[in-house]
Design a protein around this motif. Structure first.
Motif, PDB file in Angstrom:
ATOM      1  N   VAL A  75       0.852  -1.185   0.000  1.00  0.00           N
ATOM      2  CA  VAL A  75       0.000   0.000   0.000  1.00  0.00           C
ATOM      3  C   VAL A  75       0.892   1.240   0.000  1.00  0.00           C
ATOM      4  N   MET A  76       0.645   2.141  -0.946  1.00  0.00           N
ATOM      5  CA  MET A  76       1.385   3.390  -1.046  1.00  0.00           C
ATOM      6  C   MET A  76       0.456   4.522  -0.643  1.00  0.00           C
ATOM      7  N   ILE A  77       0.874   5.306   0.315  1.00  0.00           N
ATOM      8  CA  ILE A  77       0.010   6.360   0.849  1.00  0.00           C
ATOM      9  C   ILE A  77       0.668   7.716   0.685  1.00  0.00           C
ATOM     10  N   GLU A  78      -0.104   8.659   0.140  1.00  0.00           N
ATOM     11  CA  GLU A  78       0.326  10.055   0.066  1.00  0.00           C
ATOM     12  C   GLU A  78      -0.504  10.842   1.071  1.00  0.00           C
ATOM     13  N   LEU A  79       0.154  11.707   1.807  1.00  0.00           N
ATOM     14  CA  LEU A  79      -0.539  12.567   2.761  1.00  0.00           C
ATOM     15  C   LEU A  79      -0.805  13.928   2.124  1.00  0.00           C
ATOM     16  N   ARG A  80      -1.732  14.674   2.709  1.00  0.00           N
ATOM     17  CA  ARG A  80      -2.054  16.016   2.218  1.00  0.00           C
ATOM     18  C   ARG A  80      -0.900  16.979   2.438  1.00  0.00           C
ATOM     19  N   SER A  81      -0.061  16.695   3.441  1.00  0.00           N
ATOM     20  CA  SER A  81       1.062  17.564   3.785  1.00  0.00           C
ATOM     21  C   SER A  81       2.108  16.724   4.507  1.00  0.00           C
ATOM     22  N   GLN A  82       3.323  17.204   4.507  1.00  0.00           N
ATOM     23  CA  GLN A  82       4.381  16.534   5.247  1.00  0.00           C
ATOM     24  C   GLN A  82       4.784  17.345   6.486  1.00  0.00           C
ATOM     25  N   ALA A  83       3.897  18.186   6.957  1.00  0.00           N
ATOM     26  CA  ALA A  83       4.160  18.946   8.186  1.00  0.00           C
ATOM     27  C   ALA A  83       4.373  17.963   9.329  1.00  0.00           C
ATOM     28  N   GLU A  84       5.247  18.320  10.238  1.00  0.00           N
ATOM     29  CA  GLU A  84       5.631  17.406  11.319  1.00  0.00           C
ATOM     30  C   GLU A  84       4.437  16.879  12.104  1.00  0.00           C
ATOM     31  N   ASN A  85       3.483  17.760  12.454  1.00  0.00           N
ATOM     32  CA  ASN A  85       2.333  17.298  13.237  1.00  0.00           C
ATOM     33  C   ASN A  85       1.470  16.316  12.445  1.00  0.00           C
ATOM     34  N   ILE A  86       1.376  16.505  11.144  1.00  0.00           N
ATOM     35  CA  ILE A  86       0.591  15.603  10.301  1.00  0.00           C
ATOM     36  C   ILE A  86       1.284  14.247  10.198  1.00  0.00           C
ATOM     37  N   LEU A  87       2.594  14.263   9.997  1.00  0.00           N
ATOM     38  CA  LEU A  87       3.342  13.004   9.962  1.00  0.00           C
ATOM     39  C   LEU A  87       3.177  12.246  11.270  1.00  0.00           C
ATOM     40  N   MET A  88       3.308  12.956  12.385  1.00  0.00           N
ATOM     41  CA  MET A  88       3.210  12.307  13.695  1.00  0.00           C
ATOM     42  C   MET A  88       1.811  11.734  13.926  1.00  0.00           C
ATOM     43  N   GLU A  89       0.765  12.477  13.561  1.00  0.00           N
ATOM     44  CA  GLU A  89      -0.603  11.978  13.737  1.00  0.00           C
ATOM     45  C   GLU A  89      -0.848  10.737  12.886  1.00  0.00           C
ATOM     46  N   PHE A  90      -0.363  10.766  11.642  1.00  0.00           N
ATOM     47  CA  PHE A  90      -0.520   9.602  10.767  1.00  0.00           C
ATOM     48  C   PHE A  90       0.222   8.401  11.352  1.00  0.00           C
ATOM     49  N   GLU A  91       1.480   8.605  11.749  1.00  0.00           N
ATOM     50  CA  GLU A  91       2.294   7.503  12.271  1.00  0.00           C
ATOM     51  C   GLU A  91       1.690   6.909  13.540  1.00  0.00           C
ATOM     52  N   THR A  92       1.159   7.752  14.405  1.00  0.00           N
ATOM     53  CA  THR A  92       0.514   7.261  15.623  1.00  0.00           C
ATOM     54  C   THR A  92      -0.695   6.400  15.280  1.00  0.00           C
ATOM     55  N   ALA A  93      -1.460   6.823  14.291  1.00  0.00           N
ATOM     56  CA  ALA A  93      -2.666   6.086  13.895  1.00  0.00           C
ATOM     57  C   ALA A  93      -2.326   4.788  13.168  1.00  0.00           C
ATOM     58  N   VAL A  94      -1.340   4.817  12.280  1.00  0.00           N
ATOM     59  CA  VAL A  94      -1.047   3.644  11.463  1.00  0.00           C
ATOM     60  C   VAL A  94      -0.514   2.490  12.313  1.00  0.00           C
ATOM     61  N   VAL A  95       0.194   2.805  13.374  1.00  0.00           N
ATOM     62  CA  VAL A  95       0.722   1.755  14.256  1.00  0.00           C
ATOM     63  C   VAL A  95      -0.424   0.953  14.883  1.00  0.00           C
ATOM     64  N   LYS A  96      -1.584   1.556  14.988  1.00  0.00           N
ATOM     65  CA  LYS A  96      -2.744   0.892  15.590  1.00  0.00           C
ATOM     66  C   LYS A  96      -3.508   0.017  14.601  1.00  0.00           C
ATOM     67  N   CYS A  97      -3.138   0.032  13.322  1.00  0.00           N
ATOM     68  CA  CYS A  97      -3.820  -0.781  12.313  1.00  0.00           C
ATOM     69  C   CYS A  97      -3.449  -2.252  12.507  1.00  0.00           C
ATOM     70  N   PRO A  98      -4.406  -3.093  12.865  1.00  0.00           N
ATOM     71  CA  PRO A  98      -4.081  -4.492  13.161  1.00  0.00           C
ATOM     72  C   PRO A  98      -3.670  -5.313  11.942  1.00  0.00           C
ATOM     73  N   SER A  99      -3.992  -4.882  10.748  1.00  0.00           N
ATOM     74  CA  SER A  99      -3.648  -5.650   9.551  1.00  0.00           C
ATOM     75  C   SER A  99      -2.282  -5.302   8.980  1.00  0.00           C
ATOM     76  N   MET A 100      -1.680  -4.230   9.450  1.00  0.00           N
ATOM     77  CA  MET A 100      -0.408  -3.755   8.919  1.00  0.00           C
ATOM     78  C   MET A 100       0.748  -4.498   9.581  1.00  0.00           C
ATOM     79  N   SER A 101       1.659  -5.031   8.757  1.00  0.00           N
ATOM     80  CA  SER A 101       2.844  -5.690   9.308  1.00  0.00           C
ATOM     81  C   SER A 101       4.106  -4.859   9.111  1.00  0.00           C
ATOM     82  N   TYR A 102       4.065  -3.880   8.210  1.00  0.00           N
ATOM     83  CA  TYR A 102       5.252  -3.060   7.928  1.00  0.00           C
ATOM     84  C   TYR A 102       4.789  -1.706   7.427  1.00  0.00           C
ATOM     85  N   CYS A 103       5.440  -0.653   7.891  1.00  0.00           N
ATOM     86  CA  CYS A 103       5.165   0.686   7.391  1.00  0.00           C
ATOM     87  C   CYS A 103       6.422   1.530   7.528  1.00  0.00           C
ATOM     88  N   SER A 104       6.750   2.246   6.467  1.00  0.00           N
ATOM     89  CA  SER A 104       7.911   3.136   6.484  1.00  0.00           C
ATOM     90  C   SER A 104       7.600   4.451   5.798  1.00  0.00           C
TER      91      SER A 104
END
Length: 164
Positions: A75-104
């Motif tokens: 899965v390739m994901i583009e965010l609306r912005s790469q602002a630090e707070n947006i990156l952090m919010e996305f990363e915090t949320a994605v770690v909680k996805c039970p189906s995800m085994s890898y994300c970078s």
């Protein structure tokens, strides 16, 4: 010490790492026979490698297809912005996805690459709707289904060619 703050890893350490990459469950006695060192010396070196973080842990290599998760989705994901707070919010949320085994977070045309294992295309549709589409600040999601696995390595062979 090297640039990463670790004590220098010598040829003997690389021999131990090679053997651990092949069999992470090997006992110190078995390792000692394979690297031609006493089991006490192997135990001491293994402990140092673990404490310094060169060996992060030991895990079983699970066959996801045999466990019913035979479809691998990149899965390739583009965010609306790469602002630090947006990156952090996305990363915090994605770690909680039970189906995800890898994300970078990656460079290039997308912001994040994920690997997801699912049971079926219907299962991916469920994951897409209940997990991926709920992630914050997402502008675009693109999915590629793995057709055939060509290679699957926990450790690239180049590491195992180290000194010695």
């Amino acid at each position: 010490m090297n640039d990463s703050g670790l004590a220098a890893i010598d040829a003997t350490d690389y021999r131990i790492l090679r053997e651990l990459a092949i069999d992470g469950r090997a006992s110190d006695v078995a390792l000692s026979e394979r690297v031609n060192l006493s089991s006490t010396a192997v135990a001491r070196r293994r402990k140092i490698l673990e404490e310094q973080g060169a060996v992060r842990g030991y895990a079983a290599d699970l066959d996801m297809a045999r466990l019913g998760f035979g479809i691998v989705v990149i899965v390739m994901i583009e965010l609306r912005s790469q602002a630090e707070n947006i990156l952090m919010e996305f990363e915090t949320a994605v770690v909680k996805c039970p189906s995800m085994s890898y994300c970078s977070f990656v460079s290039g045309n997308v912001d994040f690459l994920m690997i997801i294992h699912v049971k079926s295309f219907e299962d991916y549709d469920r994951v897409y709707r209940s997990e991926l589409s709920m992630l914050p600040h997402v502008a675009k999601i693109r999915s590629s289904f793995v057709m055939r696995e060509v290679a699957h390595r926990a450790v690239p062979p180049v590491l195992l060619v180290g000194p010695g």
